[in-house]
Design a protein around this motif. Structure first.
Motif, PDB file in Angstrom:
ATOM      1  N   ILE A  31      28.518   8.479  19.598  1.00  0.00           N
ATOM      2  CA  ILE A  31      27.957   7.472  18.706  1.00  0.00           C
ATOM      3  C   ILE A  31      26.520   7.231  19.133  1.00  0.00           C
ATOM      4  O   ILE A  31      26.248   6.942  20.304  1.00  0.00           O
ATOM      5  CB  ILE A  31      28.766   6.163  18.755  1.00  0.00           C
ATOM      6  CG1 ILE A  31      30.202   6.428  18.290  1.00  0.00           C
ATOM      7  CG2 ILE A  31      28.108   5.078  17.904  1.00  0.00           C
ATOM      8  CD1 ILE A  31      31.122   5.237  18.436  1.00  0.00           C
ATOM      9  N   GLU A  35      23.519   3.101  15.722  1.00  0.00           N
ATOM     10  CA  GLU A  35      24.348   3.629  14.636  1.00  0.00           C
ATOM     11  C   GLU A  35      25.495   2.669  14.335  1.00  0.00           C
ATOM     12  O   GLU A  35      26.004   1.995  15.226  1.00  0.00           O
ATOM     13  CB  GLU A  35      24.909   4.995  15.035  1.00  0.00           C
ATOM     14  CG  GLU A  35      25.649   5.703  13.905  1.00  0.00           C
ATOM     15  CD  GLU A  35      26.164   7.080  14.294  1.00  0.00           C
ATOM     16  OE1 GLU A  35      26.571   7.823  13.386  1.00  0.00           O
ATOM     17  OE2 GLU A  35      26.173   7.406  15.505  1.00  0.00           O
ATOM     18  N   VAL A  37      29.185   2.793  13.123  1.00  0.00           N
ATOM     19  CA  VAL A  37      30.303   3.712  12.947  1.00  0.00           C
ATOM     20  C   VAL A  37      31.576   2.911  12.733  1.00  0.00           C
ATOM     21  O   VAL A  37      31.877   1.986  13.497  1.00  0.00           O
ATOM     22  CB  VAL A  37      30.465   4.643  14.163  1.00  0.00           C
ATOM     23  CG1 VAL A  37      31.763   5.444  14.076  1.00  0.00           C
ATOM     24  CG2 VAL A  37      29.275   5.582  14.279  1.00  0.00           C
ATOM     25  N   THR A 188      23.982  -0.924  18.174  1.00  0.00           N
ATOM     26  CA  THR A 188      25.050   0.045  17.985  1.00  0.00           C
ATOM     27  C   THR A 188      26.330  -0.728  17.671  1.00  0.00           C
ATOM     28  O   THR A 188      26.697  -1.643  18.398  1.00  0.00           O
ATOM     29  CB  THR A 188      25.240   0.892  19.244  1.00  0.00           C
ATOM     30  OG1 THR A 188      23.988   1.473  19.612  1.00  0.00           O
ATOM     31  CG2 THR A 188      26.274   1.990  19.006  1.00  0.00           C
ATOM     32  N   LEU A 190      30.478  -0.364  16.764  1.00  0.00           N
ATOM     33  CA  LEU A 190      31.742   0.355  16.607  1.00  0.00           C
ATOM     34  C   LEU A 190      32.701  -0.630  15.942  1.00  0.00           C
ATOM     35  O   LEU A 190      33.051  -1.657  16.526  1.00  0.00           O
ATOM     36  CB  LEU A 190      32.280   0.810  17.958  1.00  0.00           C
ATOM     37  CG  LEU A 190      33.644   1.523  17.949  1.00  0.00           C
ATOM     38  CD1 LEU A 190      33.600   2.780  17.081  1.00  0.00           C
ATOM     39  CD2 LEU A 190      34.080   1.875  19.372  1.00  0.00           C
ATOM     40  N   ALA A 203      29.507   1.368   7.028  1.00  0.00           N
ATOM     41  CA  ALA A 203      29.140   2.344   8.056  1.00  0.00           C
ATOM     42  C   ALA A 203      28.220   3.451   7.564  1.00  0.00           C
ATOM     43  O   ALA A 203      28.162   3.772   6.377  1.00  0.00           O
ATOM     44  CB  ALA A 203      30.405   2.964   8.646  1.00  0.00           C
ATOM     45  N   ARG A 205      28.699   6.378   9.307  1.00  0.00           N
ATOM     46  CA  ARG A 205      29.717   7.417   9.456  1.00  0.00           C
ATOM     47  C   ARG A 205      31.071   6.753   9.571  1.00  0.00           C
ATOM     48  O   ARG A 205      31.198   5.688  10.165  1.00  0.00           O
ATOM     49  CB  ARG A 205      29.481   8.271  10.711  1.00  0.00           C
ATOM     50  CG  ARG A 205      28.351   9.265  10.625  1.00  0.00           C
ATOM     51  CD  ARG A 205      28.400  10.254  11.780  1.00  0.00           C
ATOM     52  NE  ARG A 205      28.286   9.589  13.081  1.00  0.00           N
ATOM     53  CZ  ARG A 205      28.708  10.103  14.225  1.00  0.00           C
ATOM     54  NH1 ARG A 205      29.323  11.285  14.240  1.00  0.00           N
ATOM     55  NH2 ARG A 205      28.546   9.445  15.361  1.00  0.00           N
ATOM     56  N   VAL A 207      34.861   7.525  11.008  1.00  0.00           N
ATOM     57  CA  VAL A 207      35.718   8.391  11.816  1.00  0.00           C
ATOM     58  C   VAL A 207      37.161   8.138  11.387  1.00  0.00           C
ATOM     59  O   VAL A 207      37.665   7.020  11.501  1.00  0.00           O
ATOM     60  CB  VAL A 207      35.554   8.084  13.315  1.00  0.00           C
ATOM     61  CG1 VAL A 207      36.507   8.942  14.140  1.00  0.00           C
ATOM     62  CG2 VAL A 207      34.107   8.304  13.754  1.00  0.00           C
ATOM     63  N   ILE A 219      35.356  13.395  10.549  1.00  0.00           N
ATOM     64  CA  ILE A 219      34.223  12.473  10.528  1.00  0.00           C
ATOM     65  C   ILE A 219      33.481  12.674   9.217  1.00  0.00           C
ATOM     66  O   ILE A 219      33.097  13.804   8.879  1.00  0.00           O
ATOM     67  CB  ILE A 219      33.288  12.706  11.722  1.00  0.00           C
ATOM     68  CG1 ILE A 219      34.050  12.482  13.037  1.00  0.00           C
ATOM     69  CG2 ILE A 219      32.078  11.772  11.632  1.00  0.00           C
ATOM     70  CD1 ILE A 219      33.241  12.795  14.273  1.00  0.00           C
ATOM     71  N   ASP A 221      30.316  11.550   6.760  1.00  0.00           N
ATOM     72  CA  ASP A 221      29.018  10.891   6.612  1.00  0.00           C
ATOM     73  C   ASP A 221      29.009  10.067   5.331  1.00  0.00           C
ATOM     74  O   ASP A 221      29.474  10.520   4.277  1.00  0.00           O
ATOM     75  CB  ASP A 221      27.890  11.915   6.559  1.00  0.00           C
ATOM     76  CG  ASP A 221      27.693  12.634   7.883  1.00  0.00           C
ATOM     77  OD1 ASP A 221      27.877  11.999   8.939  1.00  0.00           O
ATOM     78  OD2 ASP A 221      27.355  13.840   7.861  1.00  0.00           O
TER      79      ASP A 221
END
Length: 259
Positions: A31, A35, A37, A188, A190, A203, A205, A207, A219, A221
């Motif tokens: 990650i 970002e 995610v 960042t 998560l 997000a 990305r 997952v 994963i 995008d």
């Protein structure tokens, strides 16, 4: 550029009577810094276990979990954790709750107040800074929890189903609030969720995890611009990505079979 968070061949097992349960099996994932995610997947796929490892609350059985290249050795102020339960102190005001972590860190009173006021303003609770939790709605309590995490100035935000207990309208409002805050102060993130629409909306990305054992299935995008808007949520491209994620979550091959 090195990843902000890295999982390398992570396995997590738990002893059971006469056997061992593998919660995570050989998970590798990077990650990037700043970002956003989101992690989705069926119940029991190890989403929350991944987050707890980054938070330093759970140790991997094997493999490594690193933040900025350093192995996670326990909780730390560089990682703010927000759970579905608000966990506010009922005897403290919004400001008192937001200042609590700063007080534990021995931040001077004036700086503590400044950082708390900034975090409270970010989440739109300035008019309720002196209110007790019992007077707040569920959405406002969660915003207070988010402000508390922001106040300690973490580089990483770990969010485990933070909007899962809220009604649909409040949930959408807090998604927009979170993105507004993230846009202003990029960190960042998560973000764990069961909600496919929420994952795609928030997000960069997504997952998709698979279960038994928990592992990265795919994963995806999310090639949608920020800021995210209602128009984007209703767009054909959003629907296409959402359907792709939905299919990957709910139409997976059983563990051990060919994809």
């Amino acid at each position: 550029m090195s990843p902000k968070i890295s999982f390398r061949d992570v396995v997590k097992t738990y002893p059971m009577k006469n056997t061992t349960f593998t919660a995570l099996g050989q998970v590798s994932l990077d990650i990037g810094d700043r970002e956003f995610v989101a992690v989705v997947g069926p119940s029991g796929c190890g989403k929350s276990t991944l987050l707890s490892m980054v938070a330093g609350l759970v140790e991997p059985t094997s493999g490594t979990v690193t933040v900025d290249g350093a192995p996670v050795a326990g909780p730390g102020p560089d990682r703010g954790v927000i759970f579905q339960q608000y966990a506010l102190f009922p005897w403290l005001t919004v400001r008192g709750n937001v200042e609590f972590g700063l007080k534990l860190a021995h931040v001077p009173a004036a700086e503590r107040r400044r950082r708390a006021e900034h975090a409270i303003e970010l989440v739109g609770l300035a008019d309720f800074a002196d209110a007790l939790p019992k007077t707040l709605s569920g959405g406002m309590k969660q915003r207070c929890a988010i402000a508390r995490a922001y106040a300690v100035d973490p580089e990483v935000l770990l969010m485990d189903e933070p909007f899962g207990a809220l009604d649909a309208l409040t949930r959408v409002q807090l998604q927009d609030q979170l993105l507004d805050t993230w846009t202003q102060e990029r960190r960042t993130v998560l973000f764990i969720t069961h909600d496919v629409d929420e994952a795609v909306y928030l997000a960069g990305r997504v997952v998709v995890m698979a279960a038994r054992p928990g592992r990265v299935h795919r994963i995806i995008d999310v090639d949608l611009p920020y800021p995210r808007t209602e128009e984007i949520r209703l767009s054909t491209e959003f629907a296409r990505i959402r359907n792709d994620v939905w299919t990957q979550v709910y139409h997976q091959s059983p563990a051990g079979s060919a994809a």
